[in-house]
Design a protein around this motif. Structure first.
Motif, PDB file in Angstrom:
ATOM      1  N   ASP A 158      49.285  -6.818 -43.801  1.00  0.00           N
ATOM      2  CA  ASP A 158      47.830  -6.814 -43.712  1.00  0.00           C
ATOM      3  C   ASP A 158      47.357  -7.625 -42.513  1.00  0.00           C
ATOM      4  O   ASP A 158      46.498  -7.190 -41.746  1.00  0.00           O
ATOM      5  N   TYR A 179      40.668 -15.817 -58.772  1.00  0.00           N
ATOM      6  CA  TYR A 179      41.130 -15.881 -57.386  1.00  0.00           C
ATOM      7  C   TYR A 179      40.594 -14.765 -56.495  1.00  0.00           C
ATOM      8  O   TYR A 179      40.782 -14.792 -55.297  1.00  0.00           O
ATOM      9  N   ASP A 180      39.996 -13.748 -57.084  1.00  0.00           N
ATOM     10  CA  ASP A 180      39.557 -12.621 -56.257  1.00  0.00           C
ATOM     11  C   ASP A 180      38.053 -12.635 -56.085  1.00  0.00           C
ATOM     12  O   ASP A 180      37.323 -12.985 -57.002  1.00  0.00           O
ATOM     13  N   GLU A 195      54.414  -4.240 -60.487  1.00  0.00           N
ATOM     14  CA  GLU A 195      54.222  -5.143 -59.344  1.00  0.00           C
ATOM     15  C   GLU A 195      53.497  -4.366 -58.253  1.00  0.00           C
ATOM     16  O   GLU A 195      54.034  -3.419 -57.684  1.00  0.00           O
ATOM     17  N   THR A 196      52.255  -4.756 -57.996  1.00  0.00           N
ATOM     18  CA  THR A 196      51.410  -3.971 -57.103  1.00  0.00           C
ATOM     19  C   THR A 196      51.171  -4.703 -55.789  1.00  0.00           C
ATOM     20  O   THR A 196      50.801  -5.874 -55.799  1.00  0.00           O
ATOM     21  N   VAL A 197      51.399  -4.020 -54.689  1.00  0.00           N
ATOM     22  CA  VAL A 197      51.101  -4.580 -53.375  1.00  0.00           C
ATOM     23  C   VAL A 197      50.217  -3.584 -52.634  1.00  0.00           C
ATOM     24  O   VAL A 197      50.526  -2.397 -52.583  1.00  0.00           O
ATOM     25  N   VAL A 198      49.115  -4.062 -52.095  1.00  0.00           N
ATOM     26  CA  VAL A 198      48.190  -3.191 -51.382  1.00  0.00           C
ATOM     27  C   VAL A 198      47.998  -3.726 -49.974  1.00  0.00           C
ATOM     28  O   VAL A 198      47.756  -4.913 -49.784  1.00  0.00           O
ATOM     29  N   ALA A 222      57.889  -4.988 -49.446  1.00  0.00           N
ATOM     30  CA  ALA A 222      56.641  -4.750 -50.173  1.00  0.00           C
ATOM     31  C   ALA A 222      56.813  -3.655 -51.217  1.00  0.00           C
ATOM     32  O   ALA A 222      56.123  -3.637 -52.233  1.00  0.00           O
ATOM     33  N   ASP A 282      45.352 -18.417 -50.444  1.00  0.00           N
ATOM     34  CA  ASP A 282      46.133 -19.509 -51.018  1.00  0.00           C
ATOM     35  C   ASP A 282      47.558 -19.497 -50.468  1.00  0.00           C
ATOM     36  O   ASP A 282      48.116 -20.526 -50.087  1.00  0.00           O
ATOM     37  N   ARG A 284      43.207 -13.677 -63.531  1.00  0.00           N
ATOM     38  CA  ARG A 284      43.530 -13.709 -62.109  1.00  0.00           C
ATOM     39  C   ARG A 284      42.393 -13.122 -61.300  1.00  0.00           C
ATOM     40  O   ARG A 284      41.985 -13.658 -60.276  1.00  0.00           O
ATOM     41  N   GLY A 288      53.312  -7.917 -48.233  1.00  0.00           N
ATOM     42  CA  GLY A 288      52.056  -7.181 -48.122  1.00  0.00           C
ATOM     43  C   GLY A 288      51.031  -7.940 -47.297  1.00  0.00           C
ATOM     44  O   GLY A 288      50.353  -7.362 -46.441  1.00  0.00           O
ATOM     45  N   GLU A 324      46.286 -12.026 -68.404  1.00  0.00           N
ATOM     46  CA  GLU A 324      46.641 -12.622 -67.114  1.00  0.00           C
ATOM     47  C   GLU A 324      45.916 -11.910 -65.983  1.00  0.00           C
ATOM     48  O   GLU A 324      45.368 -12.530 -65.077  1.00  0.00           O
ATOM     49  N   PRO A 360      57.373  -9.397 -52.667  1.00  0.00           N
ATOM     50  CA  PRO A 360      56.683  -8.190 -52.189  1.00  0.00           C
ATOM     51  C   PRO A 360      55.246  -8.499 -51.791  1.00  0.00           C
ATOM     52  O   PRO A 360      54.742  -7.979 -50.789  1.00  0.00           O
ATOM     53  N   ARG A 361      54.593  -9.356 -52.547  1.00  0.00           N
ATOM     54  CA  ARG A 361      53.211  -9.679 -52.269  1.00  0.00           C
ATOM     55  C   ARG A 361      53.041 -10.342 -50.902  1.00  0.00           C
ATOM     56  O   ARG A 361      52.146 -10.005 -50.136  1.00  0.00           O
ATOM     57  N   ALA A 402      46.372 -14.762 -54.373  1.00  0.00           N
ATOM     58  CA  ALA A 402      45.348 -14.487 -53.376  1.00  0.00           C
ATOM     59  C   ALA A 402      45.893 -14.851 -51.990  1.00  0.00           C
ATOM     60  O   ALA A 402      46.567 -15.863 -51.824  1.00  0.00           O
ATOM     61  N   VAL A 415      50.430 -19.419 -59.278  1.00  0.00           N
ATOM     62  CA  VAL A 415      49.963 -18.448 -60.259  1.00  0.00           C
ATOM     63  C   VAL A 415      48.953 -17.525 -59.585  1.00  0.00           C
ATOM     64  O   VAL A 415      48.729 -16.411 -59.998  1.00  0.00           O
ATOM     65  N   SER A 416      48.365 -18.023 -58.492  1.00  0.00           N
ATOM     66  CA  SER A 416      47.441 -17.200 -57.719  1.00  0.00           C
ATOM     67  C   SER A 416      48.231 -16.369 -56.728  1.00  0.00           C
ATOM     68  O   SER A 416      49.152 -16.873 -56.102  1.00  0.00           O
TER      69      SER A 416
END
Lengths: 228, 418
Positions: free
Chosen positions: A149, B280-281, B310-313, A180, A103, B276, A145, B272, A141-142, A100, A97-98
């Protein structure tokens, strides 16, 4: 999600899966949403129970949460590390669910073949399980990313040889960027005029680099979070 | 005290002197809460005990000195394991404002001063020990009264113990008690002997202070550490309580709108995202992170339009005017994708050394830029124009069955690495 694609061609009829998550409701939800072709043969809700279940059942795929109670506090990564000798036959798919980086990268470096978020739909998860069972890597996608990075997204910094672990090749970088951006493997293949098989090869190569690389940034990043 | 906590029969609240509902030192109120009897009963018993060798007042003073200040219900809660206690702080009834204790001590001191003046004028009370004893008592009460106002743990803290009032109390009390003791001990001595013994006593005190200083300092430091840890802990508990509170409210809203799936999805998504972020941040200082700003823009679009992005940075930098324009253009592109395109909508931001790139993709049939009428301000002006004016490029790629992708690319100055 990048997983919405047809399963690999020569797929066996059913897959046995061990499901590890400390939330009973979530396990029930996953069990209900999986394809009939995927059979949940065991469940566990903490690190010790997961290690026991994986060792006794030796399933082809273990779907496990990144955050798990018990053990030494290492969660999913600790389970994978404890079952490292089974990695050739039992594959791990991390579910979290995280999203980050610390993790996710911890379980991938421990040996997981892929990572998806818990928001994933039932068909996509089933597809990811089949893909992992077939030996492929599953990149959301995450996760792509994070890779960009960690390995540096700068265009000039590319690997020249296949055996170079600390940098991505130009092609791998392109594949990662497309994933991504939300492209499925099939869409990546058609965008780059290559076969899906080639995309899978690139993704697996990136996964290997992510697991084995001692790249400066990655090491520093992991060390800062006490992952190594 | 009104406590709604359900306690098993036979269990007592711990003995504390509450700061609310007290008349003098909170002894009676504390005893009443501890024994589970009305305050009036305790007071009557203490008064009735007074004729018997002053047991009532002595008991009162004894409890006043030895029982710590605090809310008995809070103390009971603190004794429970943290995992079993509620996270949200309890509401409390505001205390009474009149400082009766201070007034009492003040009256006592004025009486003592008046007696001293009277003695100077030649009036000699019968027993010479009465006045010094009164002065000693007054001084001691003054000095101890600050332990009453602030708990022992907060004795040295900036907020509690070092206020000017408590310093005045301590110094005034010490001087008074000292003077009283001297008057009491040296009743028949000459002034010269008194001064010399005062100097000797002072020297002993200084010597003792020098020896005890390191111990006292360590005590102060340990108290400080402990207090900091407790503050962190309570801050964390506050955050957890705030989060749980917001989740509860969202759940209530969801239940109320269970028949409107769009609203439910939007509420769940917003909740959510918030959870989040907190769980977690590590949160960034505002104004230092383009990634954080982008997430805020995404949150706005998601909340306003009830869609998931859906965001990716990859990478990050300090925002400036140019990236602000890029963010505005991204926002328009996102709204466009959410409203006119089909989900899922993907957003990718890549911060390179000399350029920032944004990809916004949806799975709709897309549109041909050439066919977009000139009066449709949205795409042409607010997306493409914004980026081009900053020297960037903007392209829209639309293919049947493959969705639509807006690509924004903006050159930026190389950032000074810290």
């Amino acid at each position: 999600m990048s997983m919405s694609q047809s399963p690999p061609a020569a797929a066996p009829a059913t897959y046995d899966v061990v499901l590890v998550d400390d939330h009973l409701m979530f396990r029930a939800g996953v069990r209900a949403s999986l394809d009939p072709s995927i059979r949940v043969v065991g469940e566990a809700d903490d690190v010790e129970g997961a290690i026991r279940a994986v060792r006794s059942l030796q399933p082809p795929v273990v779907v496990l949460d990144v955050h798990l109670p018990g053990g030494m506090g290492g969660g999913g990564a600790e389970v994978i590390t404890a079952c490292a000798d089974l990695l050739a036959t039992t594959r791990f798919l991390a579910l979290s669910v995280s999203d980050a980086a610390e993790d996710v990268v911890a379980v991938i470096r421990a040996g997981a073949r892929g990572y998806v978020t818990k928001a994933i739909s039932g068909p996509d998860l089933s597809d990811a399980v089949r893909r992992v069972a077939g030996g492929d890597a599953v990149f959301s996608p995450r996760l792509a990313g994070f890779v960009l990075d960690a390995f540096g997204a700068a265009a000039g910094d590319v690997a020249t040889g296949d055996d170079e672990l600390d940098r991505l090749s130009a092609r791998e970088r392109e594949v990662m960027r497309l994933i991504a951006r939300g492209y499925s493997y099939r869409e990546v293949a058609s965008e780059l005029f290559i076969s899906i098989k080639t995309v899978e090869t690139h993704v697996s190569a990136v996964l290997r680099k992510l697991q084995l690389s001692s790249r400066h940034e990655l090491t520093r990043w992991a060390a800062a979070r006490r992952l190594l | 005290m009104t406590t709604t906590t359900t306690r098993p029969p036979g269990a007592h609240l711990p003995l504390r002197r509450p700061q609310t509902g007290r008349t003098v030192g909170g002894v009676c109120a504390g005893l009443a809460a501890h024994l589970g009897v009305p305050v009036g009963v305790v007071r009557v018993v203490l008064v009735l005990l007074t004729p018997i060798a002053a047991v009532g007042p002595l008991l009162y003073v004894w409890f006043w000195v030895t029982v710590p200040v605090g809310d008995p219900a809070d103390a009971a809660a603190a004794d429970r394991p943290a995992a079993l206690s509620r996270l949200a702080p309890r509401l409390r009834d505001p205390g009474r404002g009149v400082p009766l204790t201070d007034i009492g001590v003040g009256v006592l001191l004025i009486a003592a001063a008046g007696l001293l003046v009277a003695m100077r004028q030649g009036v000699t009370p019968e027993a010479t020990w009465v006045v010094p004893t009164l002065i000693v008592l007054g001084g001691t009460a003054l000095a101890w009264s600050q332990l009453d106002a602030v708990q022992r743990g907060r004795f040295f803290s900036q907020a509690g113990g070092r206020t000017s009032v408590s310093v005045v109390r301590l110094i005034g009390g010490t001087v008074l008690a000292g003077a009283g003791v001297f008057l009491l001990v040296g009743q028949d001595e000459t002034l010269d002997t008194l001064v010399r013994s005062a100097v000797a006593a002072l020297a002993v005190l200084v010597g003792a202070a020098v020896v005890l200083a390191p111990w006292a300092l360590r005590l102060v430091r340990e108290l400080g550490d402990e207090r900091a840890a407790r503050a962190r802990e309570s801050e964390r508990a506050d955050i957890a309580a705030h989060l749980h509170d917001s989740v509860l409210q969202t759940l209530a809203l969801i239940r109320a709108r269970a028949d409107r799936p769009d609203d439910v999805a939007r509420l769940a998504r917003a909740q959510e995202r918030e959870l989040r972020e907190w769980l977690y941040d590590d949160r960034k200082v505002p104004g230092t992170s383009l990634a954080a700003d982008l997430r805020r823009v995404v949150a706005e679009v998601e909340d306003g339009r009830g869609a998931a992005v859906e965001t990716v940075v990859v990478g990050d930098r300090v925002p400036d005017d140019a990236t602000e324009a890029l963010l505005q253009a991204t926002r328009e592109a996102l709204v466009n994708a959410v409203v006119h395109g089909r989900p899922p909508v993907s957003l990718y931001l890549e911060v390179g050394a000399d350029q920032v790139e944004v990809f916004v993709r949806d799975r709709g049939d897309g549109f041909d830029l050439a066919e977009v009428p000139g009066d449709r301000f949205g795409v042409r002006e607010s997306i493409i124009g914004r980026v081009r004016r900053r020297g960037g490029t903007a392209t829209v790629q639309s293919r049947p069955g493959r969705g639509t992708e807006v690509h924004l690319c903006l050159p930026v100055e190389e950032e000074q690495q810290p």
